[in-house]
Design a protein around this motif. Structure first.
Motif, short mmCIF file in Angstrom:
data_model
loop_
_atom_site.label_atom_id
_atom_site.label_comp_id
_atom_site.label_asym_id
_atom_site.label_seq_id
_atom_site.Cartn_x
_atom_site.Cartn_y
_atom_site.Cartn_z
N VAL A 24 0.67 -1.21 -0.06
CA VAL A 24 0.13 -0.11 -0.05
C VAL A 24 0.79 1.28 0.08
N ALA A 25 0.67 1.98 -0.99
CA ALA A 25 1.75 3.26 -1.09
C ALA A 25 0.79 4.28 -1.88
N ASN A 26 0.87 5.64 -1.44
CA ASN A 26 -0.04 6.68 -2.24
C ASN A 26 0.55 6.71 -3.47
N ARG A 27 1.74 6.77 -3.67
CA ARG A 27 2.00 7.15 -5.16
C ARG A 27 2.16 5.81 -5.95
N ARG A 145 -10.02 -0.61 2.99
CA ARG A 145 -11.05 -1.01 2.41
C ARG A 145 -10.56 -1.86 1.13
N ALA A 146 -9.85 -1.22 0.57
CA ALA A 146 -9.36 -1.77 -0.92
C ALA A 146 -8.33 -2.99 -0.58
N VAL A 147 -7.65 -2.68 0.17
CA VAL A 147 -6.82 -3.85 0.84
C VAL A 147 -7.32 -4.93 1.35
N LEU A 157 0.23 -10.92 3.30
CA LEU A 157 1.20 -10.04 3.90
C LEU A 157 1.10 -8.63 3.45
N VAL A 158 0.46 -7.63 4.45
CA VAL A 158 0.40 -6.37 3.97
C VAL A 158 1.53 -5.44 4.29
N PHE A 159 2.17 -4.86 3.16
CA PHE A 159 3.33 -3.94 3.50
C PHE A 159 3.06 -2.43 3.00
N VAL A 160 2.94 -1.77 4.15
CA VAL A 160 2.20 -0.19 4.25
C VAL A 160 3.31 0.46 3.98
N GLN A 161 3.43 1.52 3.16
CA GLN A 161 4.42 2.60 2.95
C GLN A 161 4.01 3.94 3.17
N LEU A 171 -6.50 -0.29 11.37
CA LEU A 171 -7.82 -0.80 10.59
C LEU A 171 -7.72 -2.01 10.12
N LEU A 172 -6.47 -2.52 9.49
CA LEU A 172 -6.50 -3.84 8.78
C LEU A 172 -6.48 -4.88 9.93
N LYS A 173 -5.67 -4.61 11.12
CA LYS A 173 -5.69 -5.79 12.27
C LYS A 173 -7.12 -5.65 12.89
N ALA A 174 -7.82 -4.79 12.99
CA ALA A 174 -9.17 -4.82 13.58
C ALA A 174 -10.04 -5.89 12.66
#
Ligand code: G6P
Length: 531
Positions: A24-27, A145-147, A157-161, A171-174
């Motif tokens: 997950v990265a904005n750009r 939500r998209a993830v 495995l979600v790798f947030v940037q 939010l994801l863990k909840a």
């Protein structure tokens, strides 16, 4: 053993236990836009996409990002998905669409007018606006939500940037406690005194503590983060393991200095880099003079006015250099919707004009400011033809321009002039290190770059190239994924161990049960959050 693309692929295969990799990265790494009525794509400027794209090409998976190009909708399918790289797809880009109000509050406002100056020590005052905060929360929920949609079919495995998404991990863990979540913070983390003035500091920290692992560039950033958590959040800090323990959940906090893929230099240079360099020289009337280059987004953390003042001082101190070199600044326009960025562009234009007026003449202009986007093919040709590259950031998490320049110098020539206040300065000790706030030291650094004897250039460049070859982007991603991969349940058996009995947790029934539970939790959480 060194780190390569192949070794990273192996880690992704074995350590992720079949879990899907979602970044997950904005750009976004590729932007589609219209040019003369045709759809084209470009690679945006900036360290994050430069670093992450080779990782995703090696591992595969999904990159969730803001779809920001004017032809992005056109190029993607109905759910915003498009295969990338566009000319040879190896992973999926999932675009998230944001309205102007959301982009204004979340990206220009909270992320880039508050967190960006708050985390960089450049004396720019952060803007604390409750409306920006509302939009930041809303957009973090949109991305979460998209993830969750992308992760709906199984373990991931979600790798947030980065600083755009401090709230996404919680939010994801909840919603899906089974997801393994890691975050890399690409910018510095300030001292507790500085960070805790932020009215939403606790919420941001709480969001980040939803992660299983948080990575920063340096140990100093990790220490600052732990100090903030210690002061603001009720928790236990395990200083030996560098972990935060809270409500039965552990978040490890560790340094992972980011880097580049050294092999890309040859790809971008190709066989014809000299022809491209010659074309750039001709277009800007640079002759065959020595070139010092700067390559940056036009951002006030990069110290562009400071390096121009260094050029001015250099020409005052060494008038014999007049007519001998050019300083070429590639300045990719960035965040120009924010007044501070527009003001900076104006300041740089003004300074360039002033220096050219003072020192130049009809046949020679010392400063060439190219305020437009350039592709990597032209940038690398410029790196290769230059006498030196100048990176004078006032504060920078890492700075990948410094590392890119080094990878472009297969000839072992060229001098890197590098600010002491970059993460890169810890690794590239053979650069000419400067304090960009000190105009004399900056001018002297530029002079050294223009006059360093070839054998010394070679000695220094060879050592810096060895450092970046070894500490490359695959080491960064490989060590990070190996670390967080420990949390992925039931890793696949190591290669060669396929005949072993499957562990009970890996049976299909257990997997199906886990997914059913996770889907149920997702539905419950989204309903209760009104998503
Ligand atoms: C920095 C940030 C990245 C960002 C990049 C380019 O490197 O850490 O998150 O992507 O700058 O900035 P932009 O705002 O254009 O994405």
């Amino acid at each position: 053993m060194g780190w390569s693309k192949e070794r990273l692929e192996e880690v992704a295969r074995t350590r992720l236990g079949g879990a899907k990799l979602i970044v997950v990265a904005n750009r976004e790494p590729y932007i589609h836009h219209y040019k003369n009525g045709e759809v084209e794509w470009i690679r945006p400027a900036g360290g994050l996409t430069t670093a992450l794209d080779p990782v995703m090409r090696a591992c595969g998976g999904v990159w969730v990002a803001h779809g920001s190009g004017d032809a992005d909708v056109q190029a993607a399918d109905a759910s915003g998905r498009v295969g990338v790289p566009p000319d040879d797809p190896s992973y999926v880009l999932r675009r998230v669409w944001l309205g102007k109000d959301d982009e204004e509050g979340y990206y220009y406002g909270f992320a880039n007018s508050m967190l960006w100056p708050l985390c960089h020590q450049v004396f720019a005052r952060p803007v604390f606006d409750p409306n920006h905060w509302d939009k930041y929360k809303k957009v973090n929920e949109t991305f979460a939500r998209a993830v969750l949609e992308e992760a709906a079919d199984g373990p991931a495995l979600v790798f947030v940037q980065d600083y755009h998404f401090a709230l996404v991990p919680r939010l994801l863990k909840a919603a899906r406690p089974d997801l393994v979540v890691a975050q890399f913070w690409h910018i510095p983390w300030p001292s507790a005194e500085k960070f805790l003035v932020c009215p939403w500091a606790k919420e941001l920290l709480d969001g980040m503590l939803g992660n299983d692992l948080i990575g920063f560039h340096t140990q100093g950033d990790c220490n600052n983060f732990l100090e903030c958590v210690d002061r603001a959040v009720e928790c236990r800090i395990d200083r030996e393991r560098f972990a935060v323990q809270r409500g039965g959940h552990d978040t490890a906090v560790k340094p992972f200095p980011i880097s580049v893929d050294p092999a890309l230099a040859d790809e971008y240079l190709g066989d014809d880099w000299a022809a491209r360099a010659a074309a750039v020289r001709k277009r800007h009337r640079l002759g065959d003079r020595a070139l010092l280059v700067g390559v940056d987004r036009v951002d006030y953390t990069k110290g562009i006015p400071e390096r121009l003042r260094g050029v001015d001082r250099l020409l005052h101190k060494h008038p014999e250099l007049k007519g001998q070199f050019h300083f070429v600044q590639i300045g990719a326009p960035s965040r120009t919707h924010i007044p501070a960025y527009r003001d900076l562009t104006e300041e740089v234009n003004g300074l360039a004009e002033q220096i050219n007026w003072t020192h130049g003449d009809d046949g020679w202009q010392p400063v060439v400011f190219l305020n437009e986007h350039h592709g990597p093919e032209d940038i690398f040709a410029l790196y290769r033809t230059a006498a030196g590259c100048v990176v004078s950031s006032l504060h920078d998490g890492m700075n990948l321009v410094a590392k890119e320049f080094v990878t472009a110098r297969g000839d072992d020539r060229g001098v890197l002039v590098l600010s002491k206040f970059t993460g890169a300065a810890r690794e590239l000790r053979d650069a000419v290190l400067i304090n960009p706030f000190d105009v004399e030291e900056t001018a002297d650094g530029l002079y050294t770059a223009l006059t360093m004897p070839a054998p010394e250039q070679e000695r220094r460049m060879r050592r810096m190239r060895a450092q970046v070859d070894d500490h490359n982007i695959f080491r960064w991603a490989g060590t990070l994924l190996s670390e967080v991969g420990k949390r992925v349940p039931d890793p696949l058996p190591a290669p060669g161990a396929e005949d072993e009995e499957p562990e009970p947790g890996r049976s299909e029934q257990a997997m199906a049960e886990r997914i059913a539970t996770a889907n149920y939790l997702t539905a419950m959480h989204l309903a209760s959050a009104g998503l």
